[in-house]
Design an enzyme around this catalytic site. Structure first.
Site, short mmCIF file in Angstrom:
data_model
loop_
_atom_site.label_atom_id
_atom_site.label_comp_id
_atom_site.label_asym_id
_atom_site.label_seq_id
_atom_site.Cartn_x
_atom_site.Cartn_y
_atom_site.Cartn_z
N HIS A 147 0.84 -1.20 0.00
CA HIS A 147 0.00 0.00 0.00
C HIS A 147 0.87 1.25 0.00
CE1 HIS A 147 -3.46 2.54 1.43
NE2 HIS A 147 -2.47 3.21 2.00
N GLU A 148 1.89 1.27 0.85
CA GLU A 148 2.76 2.44 0.94
C GLU A 148 3.63 2.59 -0.30
OE1 GLU A 148 2.11 4.51 3.12
OE2 GLU A 148 0.89 3.26 4.44
N HIS A 151 1.58 4.25 -2.83
CA HIS A 151 1.53 5.70 -2.62
C HIS A 151 2.73 6.37 -3.30
CE1 HIS A 151 -1.89 6.68 -0.21
NE2 HIS A 151 -1.57 5.92 0.81
N GLU A 224 -6.39 6.98 -1.08
CA GLU A 224 -6.29 5.78 -0.26
C GLU A 224 -6.92 4.58 -0.97
OE1 GLU A 224 -4.58 5.23 2.52
OE2 GLU A 224 -3.86 7.28 2.21
#
Length: 293
Positions: A147-148, A151, A224
């Site tokens: 997930h990061e 980003h 997100e």
């Protein structure tokens, strides 16, 4: 760099359109007729410079500020099997995402959380909390890391800073227009700036600043969902769902400091319009819906 160029170009294009619109609709003539000796183009440029300065400076300092604020231990040489696994996992995901390998770090915090920061996709920092490593299994941690990394690959830190610069520009511009109108039309001050200008400008900055924050937070919530989708691609949808469900069960844990919440995987319980993250229930539902289509 392309994303930065596009957003800067878009912002200056908006400023140019506004300047032309003021002239086409006779707004500047109306202001001049009422004694408002204001150079709108100069004000737009001033607002843009001031509006972008803070957000861009914060962006370029984001990684060093995050390291200091969260006391991140950057893993230069792994001291344990866990640290080695974290670095290898992040680097493998970054290679798959097509970005430079980020720095990887750990910070001491009881909340299961993580964040990504850095001024561009190839110079990012991915950091996880000790609470995350304690509460999650490796499959769930892998999903959080993915997930990061998403980003970073999406350039979310850059985009968020640039959107903040855009809204800052309009807050400054419109608040000063309101202050000058109050001075000239209400107080009938013909030249210079009276106390009404500063008072009304300050009040309008506060009001418009709240509206601007809502816009920025809306984008933050949208990104997100996109990072969750990217995490599901890199680590597996079932792992991403499991990680979010684990975060949901830990929502009462102490939150990260305010300045770091927008970059974290979870921001705790916050009011909807000013939330940097969507509710975990909606994020989980969105991932499950993808599996049905």
């Amino acid at each position: 760099m392309l994303r930065i160029g596009l957003y800067l170009a878009a912002n200056f294009a908006i400023l140019a359109v506004l300047s032309v619109a003021f002239r086409l609709f006779g707004i500047d003539s109306l202001l001049a007729a009422n004694g408002v000796d204001l150079n709108l183009t100069a004000l737009l440029v001033f607002a843009a410079v001031l509006g972008f300065a803070g957000s861009l400076i914060s962006l370029f300092m984001s990684k060093s500020m995050a390291k200091a604020a969260m006391r991140v231990h950057v893993i230069a040489t792994p001291r344990s099997a866990t640290e080695r696994w974290l670095v290898e996992t992040v680097h493998a995901q970054a290679d798959r995402a097509g970005i430079g390998r980020p720095e990887v770090g750990i910070f001491d915090h009881p909340s299961p959380n993580a964040f990504a920061t850095g001024w561009n996709s190839d110079d990012a920092l991915i950091a996880v909390s000790t609470g995350l490593l304690h509460h999650m299994n490796r499959g769930e941690v892998e999903a959080v890391l993915a997930h990061e990394v998403s980003h970073a690959a999406n350039g979310d830190m850059v985009t968020l800073a640039l959107i903040q610069g855009v809204v800052n520009t309009f807050v400054i511009f419109l608040s000063r227009i309101a202050g000058l109108l109050f001075d000239r039309l209400i107080l009938r001050i013909e030249r210079g700036y009276g106390p009404g200008f500063w008072f009304v400008s300050l009040i309008m900055e506060m009001i418009l600043g709240v509206l601007a924050m809502m816009i920025v937070m809306w984008f933050s919530r949208w990104r997100e969902f996109r990072a969750d989708a990217g995490g599901a691609t890199l680590a597996g949808r079932h792992k991403m769902i499991a990680a979010l469900e684990r975060l949901k069960r830990a929502q009462n844990a102490p939150p990260l400091p305010e300045e770091m919440r927008a970059f974290a995987i979870s921001a705790g319980r916050v009011q909807a319009l000013f939330a940097s993250h969507p509710p975990l229930e909606k994020r989980i539902a969105a991932l499950k819906q993808v599996g049905r289509t």
